[in-house]
Write a protein that holds these residues in place. Sequence first.
Motif, PDB file in Angstrom:
ATOM      1  N   GLU A  82       5.716   6.972   5.755  1.00  0.00           N
ATOM      2  CA  GLU A  82       6.786   6.134   6.273  1.00  0.00           C
ATOM      3  C   GLU A  82       8.090   6.479   5.563  1.00  0.00           C
ATOM      4  O   GLU A  82       8.383   6.007   4.470  1.00  0.00           O
ATOM      5  CB  GLU A  82       6.437   4.658   6.066  1.00  0.00           C
ATOM      6  CG  GLU A  82       5.224   4.222   6.867  1.00  0.00           C
ATOM      7  CD  GLU A  82       4.946   2.747   6.659  1.00  0.00           C
ATOM      8  OE1 GLU A  82       4.007   2.259   7.275  1.00  0.00           O
ATOM      9  OE2 GLU A  82       5.679   2.121   5.884  1.00  0.00           O
ATOM     10  N   SER A 117      -8.143   7.148   7.082  1.00  0.00           N
ATOM     11  CA  SER A 117      -7.449   6.538   8.218  1.00  0.00           C
ATOM     12  C   SER A 117      -6.741   5.290   7.697  1.00  0.00           C
ATOM     13  O   SER A 117      -7.344   4.222   7.593  1.00  0.00           O
ATOM     14  CB  SER A 117      -8.443   6.166   9.325  1.00  0.00           C
ATOM     15  OG  SER A 117      -9.174   7.290   9.743  1.00  0.00           O
ATOM     16  N   CYS A 118      -5.489   5.437   7.342  1.00  0.00           N
ATOM     17  CA  CYS A 118      -4.755   4.343   6.716  1.00  0.00           C
ATOM     18  C   CYS A 118      -4.602   3.182   7.696  1.00  0.00           C
ATOM     19  O   CYS A 118      -4.164   3.365   8.827  1.00  0.00           O
ATOM     20  CB  CYS A 118      -3.387   4.832   6.242  1.00  0.00           C
ATOM     21  SG  CYS A 118      -2.510   3.626   5.229  1.00  0.00           S
ATOM     22  N   LYS A 119      -4.985   1.989   7.259  1.00  0.00           N
ATOM     23  CA  LYS A 119      -4.903   0.789   8.091  1.00  0.00           C
ATOM     24  C   LYS A 119      -4.186  -0.308   7.320  1.00  0.00           C
ATOM     25  O   LYS A 119      -4.160  -0.318   6.093  1.00  0.00           O
ATOM     26  CB  LYS A 119      -6.308   0.306   8.489  1.00  0.00           C
ATOM     27  CG  LYS A 119      -7.128   1.326   9.275  1.00  0.00           C
ATOM     28  CD  LYS A 119      -6.522   1.621  10.637  1.00  0.00           C
ATOM     29  CE  LYS A 119      -7.353   2.643  11.401  1.00  0.00           C
ATOM     30  NZ  LYS A 119      -6.766   2.963  12.722  1.00  0.00           N
ATOM     31  N   GLU A 120      -3.618  -1.237   8.086  1.00  0.00           N
ATOM     32  CA  GLU A 120      -2.938  -2.372   7.476  1.00  0.00           C
ATOM     33  C   GLU A 120      -3.950  -3.202   6.689  1.00  0.00           C
ATOM     34  O   GLU A 120      -5.001  -3.591   7.189  1.00  0.00           O
ATOM     35  CB  GLU A 120      -2.283  -3.231   8.556  1.00  0.00           C
ATOM     36  CG  GLU A 120      -1.314  -4.253   8.011  1.00  0.00           C
ATOM     37  CD  GLU A 120      -0.611  -5.014   9.117  1.00  0.00           C
ATOM     38  OE1 GLU A 120      -1.247  -5.912   9.699  1.00  0.00           O
ATOM     39  OE2 GLU A 120       0.562  -4.694   9.403  1.00  0.00           O
ATOM     40  N   ARG A 130       2.150   4.354   1.419  1.00  0.00           N
ATOM     41  CA  ARG A 130       2.254   5.018   2.718  1.00  0.00           C
ATOM     42  C   ARG A 130       3.378   6.029   2.630  1.00  0.00           C
ATOM     43  O   ARG A 130       4.526   5.734   2.916  1.00  0.00           O
ATOM     44  CB  ARG A 130       2.518   4.006   3.821  1.00  0.00           C
ATOM     45  CG  ARG A 130       1.389   2.976   3.955  1.00  0.00           C
ATOM     46  CD  ARG A 130       1.667   2.046   5.106  1.00  0.00           C
ATOM     47  NE  ARG A 130       0.603   1.074   5.233  1.00  0.00           N
ATOM     48  CZ  ARG A 130       0.651  -0.139   4.712  1.00  0.00           C
ATOM     49  NH1 ARG A 130       1.697  -0.499   4.021  1.00  0.00           N
ATOM     50  NH2 ARG A 130      -0.340  -0.977   4.879  1.00  0.00           N
ATOM     51  N   THR A 136     -11.695   2.410   6.873  1.00  0.00           N
ATOM     52  CA  THR A 136     -10.644   3.363   6.525  1.00  0.00           C
ATOM     53  C   THR A 136     -11.196   4.668   5.954  1.00  0.00           C
ATOM     54  O   THR A 136     -10.506   5.688   5.989  1.00  0.00           O
ATOM     55  CB  THR A 136      -9.679   2.755   5.488  1.00  0.00           C
ATOM     56  OG1 THR A 136     -10.430   2.264   4.371  1.00  0.00           O
ATOM     57  CG2 THR A 136      -8.889   1.626   6.089  1.00  0.00           C
ATOM     58  N   GLU A 155      -1.974   2.731  12.455  1.00  0.00           N
ATOM     59  CA  GLU A 155      -2.176   1.963  11.228  1.00  0.00           C
ATOM     60  C   GLU A 155      -2.356   0.477  11.487  1.00  0.00           C
ATOM     61  O   GLU A 155      -3.068  -0.204  10.753  1.00  0.00           O
ATOM     62  CB  GLU A 155      -0.977   2.186  10.294  1.00  0.00           C
ATOM     63  CG  GLU A 155      -1.080   1.470   8.968  1.00  0.00           C
ATOM     64  CD  GLU A 155       0.106   1.763   8.086  1.00  0.00           C
ATOM     65  OE1 GLU A 155       0.310   1.025   7.113  1.00  0.00           O
ATOM     66  OE2 GLU A 155       0.833   2.725   8.371  1.00  0.00           O
ATOM     67  N   LYS A 156      -1.737  -0.048  12.536  1.00  0.00           N
ATOM     68  CA  LYS A 156      -1.778  -1.486  12.799  1.00  0.00           C
ATOM     69  C   LYS A 156      -2.813  -1.854  13.856  1.00  0.00           C
ATOM     70  O   LYS A 156      -2.681  -2.863  14.538  1.00  0.00           O
ATOM     71  CB  LYS A 156      -0.398  -1.977  13.231  1.00  0.00           C
ATOM     72  CG  LYS A 156       0.655  -1.830  12.139  1.00  0.00           C
ATOM     73  CD  LYS A 156       1.980  -2.422  12.563  1.00  0.00           C
ATOM     74  CE  LYS A 156       3.002  -2.301  11.439  1.00  0.00           C
ATOM     75  NZ  LYS A 156       4.314  -2.888  11.808  1.00  0.00           N
ATOM     76  N   ASP A 203      -6.763   6.799  -1.813  1.00  0.00           N
ATOM     77  CA  ASP A 203      -6.044   7.574  -0.802  1.00  0.00           C
ATOM     78  C   ASP A 203      -5.273   8.741  -1.402  1.00  0.00           C
ATOM     79  O   ASP A 203      -4.824   9.627  -0.680  1.00  0.00           O
ATOM     80  CB  ASP A 203      -5.096   6.669  -0.019  1.00  0.00           C
ATOM     81  CG  ASP A 203      -4.113   5.949  -0.925  1.00  0.00           C
ATOM     82  OD1 ASP A 203      -4.411   5.803  -2.122  1.00  0.00           O
ATOM     83  OD2 ASP A 203      -3.047   5.541  -0.434  1.00  0.00           O
ATOM     84  N   SER A 229       0.833  -1.194   0.000  1.00  0.00           N
ATOM     85  CA  SER A 229       0.000   0.000   0.000  1.00  0.00           C
ATOM     86  C   SER A 229       0.864   1.239   0.000  1.00  0.00           C
ATOM     87  O   SER A 229       2.015   1.227   0.388  1.00  0.00           O
ATOM     88  CB  SER A 229      -0.918  -0.003   1.231  1.00  0.00           C
ATOM     89  OG  SER A 229      -0.142  -0.043   2.390  1.00  0.00           O
ATOM     90  N   GLU A 245      -7.391  -5.138   8.042  1.00  0.00           N
ATOM     91  CA  GLU A 245      -8.704  -4.635   7.646  1.00  0.00           C
ATOM     92  C   GLU A 245      -9.527  -5.724   6.968  1.00  0.00           C
ATOM     93  O   GLU A 245     -10.723  -5.894   7.255  1.00  0.00           O
ATOM     94  CB  GLU A 245      -8.530  -3.436   6.708  1.00  0.00           C
ATOM     95  CG  GLU A 245      -9.840  -2.814   6.266  1.00  0.00           C
ATOM     96  CD  GLU A 245      -9.628  -1.696   5.262  1.00  0.00           C
ATOM     97  OE1 GLU A 245     -10.624  -1.055   4.877  1.00  0.00           O
ATOM     98  OE2 GLU A 245      -8.468  -1.474   4.837  1.00  0.00           O
TER      99      GLU A 245
END
Length: 755
Positions: free
Chosen positions: A352, A624-627, A349, A753, A658-659, A618, A347, A631
């Motif tokens: 990071e 709301s960025c999630k793994e 991100r 998300t 995120e996790k 995105d 994804s 998800e």
Amino acid sequence: NEYKSYLRKMAAGGKKKGKKGKKAVPLKDSDNNKDLDKDIEREREAAERALAEEQEAKRLEKEAMEELMREEAERFAKETESLQDIITENKNDLLTQRKNIRSKKAWDRFLLCNGTPDPSDQSQLNTFASLVRDEMSKSDKKVEDVLDDVEETLDLINELEDVMALDKMIGDAENHELYKESIGGLQTLIEDTVDNATFNIMQTAENYTDQDSLNLKLDKSSNRVKMSIWGNLAKNPRQKSFKMETDNFTMEVPKTLTNADVGVRLIHTSYDFLSPKCRTFFAKKKITPAPSRVNTNVDLGWSKDEMGNDIKLPEEIVIDKTSVNSLEKSTRMSEKLDPAASDRAPSDRSAEKVTEVGSVDAITAGARLTTEVGDNPPSPSSHIELLQEEEEDELDEDVVDLRAMSTVGGIMYLDMLKLPPQAKKVGAWTLQDVTETKLERIPNPSPTKEQQEEQPKEDQGETAISQVTKELTWPLLNMSFTVANNVVFTEEPQLARWEDTQQCWRTDGFEDVKYAEETGTISFKTQFIGPIATFVDTYNNTPFQSWELRPEGLNSVIFTLIAATIELELIIQEDLVCLKSPEDMELDGIRNKWLPSHILMQKLVDCGVNIFPSEDADKYVSISCKEEQLESSVYEQMSLAASTFAFSWSRWNADCGEKRLVVRAAESLNNKPVDEDVWTNISCEPQKCYTLKCTDDDDELFDEKLEESKFHPDMFHCLLERSSEKGEGLIRESSVNFIDNISTWLFATKVLTFS
């Protein structure tokens, strides 16, 4: 110990130093000394017993903890295996059902004797196309019959797309490329059929003459196609404009057109064959080469030049062997924990930025360093994984980005056409020129004066149509039309035209664009004649404000989604779904109708209600960025328990990282809205889920487990812990199709998300 040493000395006849000048006298045993020895012995034994008891207590505590950990590990493993068995069994049942459905459809198509071909059979499709093209030569074919042929061909395209979708579900995409070619051929067949029918109509224009204006006027429609044709037969210089029934389209007739043999055709289709041709239609994909291994026996500080000689690499690209080993171990461990990790696309991100040895980003960083040495790609023996996103070309500001904008209301194909020679009546005879020339479109005007000046001067005998074409280079034509009445416009639509040479939609070429919201009319000036469409922001309904999934008995839920501009309420059951609200009249055609999920989703998008984020959403919406794996697993487990538990948006989900995911849940068996004090928050992390003591009414999120609750490896067993016997029964009795239908909507809307 010192006192014991002293006693031993005394027992051995040790002497105590006396006063100066006097001889030391040995101590004699006494009752006091004996009592003192006994006390010391008792204290020693007591200390030894206490020490032994303490050590035994610690041992027992350690054994108890180890036993507890062993039991917890066994419980975690058992629950994980149990959930995996349920998911695997459901997937196998679904796969079996879909294979049976595919076989039944193939058999039903074989038994179907309605004259239509099987679109998956190339030979039948070729025969059908040949017969349709043979029918084109008949000039007496009614317009209604032509539109019926178009509808039949569209049905074949839809049937072929359904076959492809079903084949994809069962993992059989062997013939998809052939099917795509067949769809392209059917689309071309539709275009040729309509063009041929238009030519025949314009060639026999006297049969379609309007009694008032004495011009060609035709308005016909079917379910998915509306067609209007206007032809300048009367050549009346007083006619300033004309109007068509299709979309109440009006167009100004300039003086240069009043004496020309021209016609205008408008075809409004509910389908869109043009947008998939645009390069911005599909999402940009990431290029992820297959992972490989590094030969750690070689010195990574050296390399080979073109002649095979050893050369020293710059210090900034030298990779430490231990780092490579740690990366190798890290990757192997991650593959063991998550076998599907190597198949998933990473994804985006952008936040990071920090790279650590042993992380996926470190592998990516190593690959970037390797590629900076030269133009050659990394060696197949390299273990460093390369994540390389396809570079996005900068778009012209007037080009529509189809990842951010969507067509609504269909496509309007507007054409300026040359009228063919008309039939003449001589006595009892009708004379008609027979020509091989088919429909002739008048090209769009040149955009610059330089191009006009470069054109050679024409002779005095040039035709009127060429004069018209030259005059159309500059004048702007006033046009207007009414937008579709089955589309929800929450904002002013954007007008765009199709540029065939660039294969894209463009917003330039329009002036004085006005939108009357009360009547739904768009008026504008343009010199462009060609396909026109209206666009809206794809993500005008995201992020969502709130959502709720509430059970209504076995295999039935109410899904409420409060989007940015609209509030939807749907009833989802085993194989079907029904839209209950909103009450907008634009949605009358799909409200309170039970439809398969994929059909209702497409109809909602066609009506301008797009609540289905794409894979690259995105880039255009703050989320709301999630793994991704976390998800997906939560969606699956929510679907399993949807007949018993209600789920809802939690205010803490966006703030927990995120996790981690936080979802509100409550058992709901009375078919009534859930009371606010019944909701509890469930924290979901990889391999750890538990019920939070914190609620949405608290001022801040605190990570504390609810009393008398346990940790679980997944959300499903965390829910079962709080479920009643009746609720567990409903979960066990839930239909596989119902579970799949719920997960379809959760995966499509991505509420965890995008809320």
